[in-house]
Design a protein around this motif. Structure first.
Motif: not given
Lengths: 86, 199
Positions: A66-70, A72-73, A76
């Motif tokens: 479930d790392s995709a969002e993390k 991306e963060r 940034r």
């Protein structure tokens, strides 16, 4: 003739890359294959190494799931942190 | 998004490096997006929890940009980056990266063979072995027992993000050293798993 001990050393130090020091002649490779066909203990050992590799890959995949969002963060945050001061 | 498996040689061109050193926004963004995922997955694979993994990755990038002017484009940017991550991970675990001439697993392995090199204590039944590998926590626990250089070698090799030559450069070891590290890692892991009781 390869001993089981030598077979174990060859199998477990496999790097998957081309290293001139570890280039095996086709004869040695054939000897390895023959040994594995004839020796059930070494065949088990080879199977264990495969199970180990597969298990590790699955574990790493689960960790990254479930790392995709993390990610991306994190990207940034890094970009913000290293950017040139305005 | 660039293919994570690409060697990224475009990032090593002198022109691109100059843009990175100048911290030009587009260049920074493209390289950070190219490799952050891999770095984080590796940090997690090394057993760090998520917050620590994030910190490690950030710290690696900060250092990367700080020392980039010293980077000689003989290796790839990615290799350099992984080398930095490896150093930071070792520091955090207070683990020396020294390549020891001996490892305890060698003696353990010795005891499994007789004097003519035949199995004395044969390997565990593969089905039983598989069950243990699939039991939650067993593999993680066994990985914890590895010294950092063995763990890094095993993780990079098994996750296959990096080519063998890159792994060697990042760890600053030869191909034959890598073989020894993998030999030690794999056998330590095997022995550890064989010693765990089943479910």
């Amino acid at each position: 003739m390869l001993s089981c001990k030598e077979v174990v050393e060859i199998l477990s130090s496999e790097t998957g890359g081309i290293d001139p020091h570890r280039q095996f002649s086709w004869m040695k490779r054939a000897g390895l294959r023959l040994h594995l066909m004839a020796c059930r203990h070494c065949a088990r050992y080879a199977r264990q190494l495969r199970v180990l590799g597969d298990g590790a890959r699955r574990l790493f995949e689960r960790q990254g799931l479930d790392s995709a969002e993390k990610i991306e963060r994190l990207e940034r945050q890094v970009i913000e942190k290293v950017k040139k001061p305005d | 998004m660039s293919d994570p498996r690409s060697s990224g040689s475009q990032f090593s061109s002198e022109e691109f490096l100059a843009r990175l050193i100048a911290r030009e926004h587009e260049a920074v963004t493209s390289v950070v997006r190219a490799y952050t995922g891999q770095l984080l997955r590796t940090a997690l694979g090394l057993g760090f929890d998520e917050p620590t993994g994030h910190e490690l990755v950030q710290s690696a990038w900060v250092t990367f940009f700080d020392v980039l002017h010293r980077f000689e484009a003989r290796s790839h940017v990615r290799t350099f980056l992984f080398g930095i991550l490896y150093n930071k991970a070792s520091e955090l675990r207070r683990d020396h990266k020294r390549f020891d001439s001996k490892d305890p697993v060698e003696e353990v392995l010795e005891s499994r063979f007789d004097s003519s090199g035949h199995w004395q204590v044969p390997p565990l039944d593969p089905e039983e072995f598989l069950m243990r590998v699939e039991t939650a926590g067993v593999l993680e626990k066994c990985l914890e027992g590895l010294p950092m250089n063995q763990r890094m070698a095993f993780t990079l090799r098994e996750v296959q993000e990096l080519e063998t030559a890159e792994v060697c450069q990042a760890l600053e070891i030869t191909g034959s050293n890598l073989g020894v590290l993998l030999y030690r890692a794999r056998n330590r892991l095997r022995e550890c798993i064989e010693r765990k009781r089943g479910r």
